[in-house]
Write a protein that holds these residues in place. Structure first.
Motif, short mmCIF file in Angstrom:
data_model
loop_
_atom_site.label_atom_id
_atom_site.label_comp_id
_atom_site.label_asym_id
_atom_site.label_seq_id
_atom_site.Cartn_x
_atom_site.Cartn_y
_atom_site.Cartn_z
N TYR A 1 -6.01 1.27 3.65
CA TYR A 1 -4.87 0.43 3.04
C TYR A 1 -4.14 0.97 1.78
N GLU A 2 -4.94 1.55 1.18
CA GLU A 2 -3.81 2.11 0.00
C GLU A 2 -3.00 3.57 0.20
N GLN A 3 -3.40 4.30 1.21
CA GLN A 3 -2.68 5.46 1.75
C GLN A 3 -1.46 4.66 2.62
N MET A 4 -1.88 3.65 3.49
CA MET A 4 -0.95 3.30 4.34
C MET A 4 0.23 2.49 3.55
N ALA A 5 -0.42 1.58 2.32
CA ALA A 5 0.65 0.88 1.66
C ALA A 5 1.56 1.64 0.93
N GLY A 6 0.99 2.75 0.47
CA GLY A 6 1.82 3.82 -0.37
C GLY A 6 2.83 4.42 0.32
N GLU A 7 2.86 4.39 1.84
CA GLU A 7 3.75 4.99 2.58
C GLU A 7 4.61 3.97 3.20
N GLY A 8 4.56 2.67 2.67
CA GLY A 8 5.45 1.57 3.17
C GLY A 8 5.03 0.78 4.14
N TYR A 9 3.79 0.95 4.61
CA TYR A 9 3.42 -0.14 5.68
C TYR A 9 3.23 -1.29 5.22
N ASN A 10 3.47 -2.34 5.76
CA ASN A 10 3.78 -3.85 5.35
C ASN A 10 2.49 -4.67 5.82
N PHE A 11 1.44 -4.54 4.40
CA PHE A 11 0.15 -5.45 4.84
C PHE A 11 0.59 -6.93 4.51
N ILE A 12 0.00 -7.81 5.17
CA ILE A 12 -0.16 -9.03 4.66
C ILE A 12 -0.85 -9.42 3.38
N ALA A 13 -1.93 -8.71 3.24
CA ALA A 13 -2.72 -8.87 1.79
C ALA A 13 -3.60 -7.52 1.85
N GLU A 14 -4.32 -7.21 0.63
CA GLU A 14 -5.21 -6.28 0.50
C GLU A 14 -6.46 -6.40 1.48
#
Length: 159
Positions: free
Chosen positions: A105-118
């Motif tokens: 999650y941290e890696q992908m969110a940092g790359e701009g992936y759009n997560f609904i929540a952690e």
């Protein structure tokens, strides 16, 4: 009949922008496309119920080559964009097992992936799902993708 339907071969997703989706799923899965082709013709028109349709298909393999992801872009006769809500009848998602949902999650969110929540951890209050950690993210066209850690009873159900 069900004895003949024993292996998931691939999941297909209709996309609006092939290059964007190809980049997204190639990065998510850590794979490169195996096939990129454009097709049209009467057999396609009959099965899609769209006379004159042409589609570009990109096929990505994952899970050691036993399962694939088929990206489909209608190069003409494009349909409307959907906005799938998780509680809508007929909505779907697909899930990928990971070893560490928080790190992914941290890696992908940092790359701009759009997560609904952690990532959410399910404790013993969730019964058989105790220990299950999961997060949903949205693909380029709003499709739901889940990452799961310690799926527990699901692994037992699926063998």
């Amino acid at each position: 009949m069900s004895n003949n339907l024993n292996t998931l071969h691939h999941v297909g997703i209709v996309v609006s922008d092939m290059e964007k989706s190809k980049a997204f799923y190639s990065r998510l899965l850590g794979v490169t496309p195996k096939k990129d082709t454009t097709i049209s013709g009467p057999a396609l028109w009959k099965q899609t119920e769209i006379q004159g349709a042409a589609m570009r298909i990109v096929f990505l393999e994952f899970d050691n080559g036993s399962t694939g992801l088929e990206l489909i872009e209608f190069v003409n006769k494009k349909g409307e964009q959907t906005n799938p809500r998780q509680n809508a009848t007929g909505s779907m998602h697909f899930a990928f097992k990971v070893n560490n949902a928080k790190a992914i999650y941290e890696q992908m969110a940092g790359e701009g992936y759009n997560f609904i929540a952690e990532p959410q951890y399910m404790n013993r209050d969730y019964g058989e799902m105790n220990g299950y950690t999961f997060a949903y993210l949205r693909g380029p066209d709003g499709e739901l993708v889940e990452i799961i850690e310690n799926p527990g009873f699901l692994d037992k159900l699926l063998g």
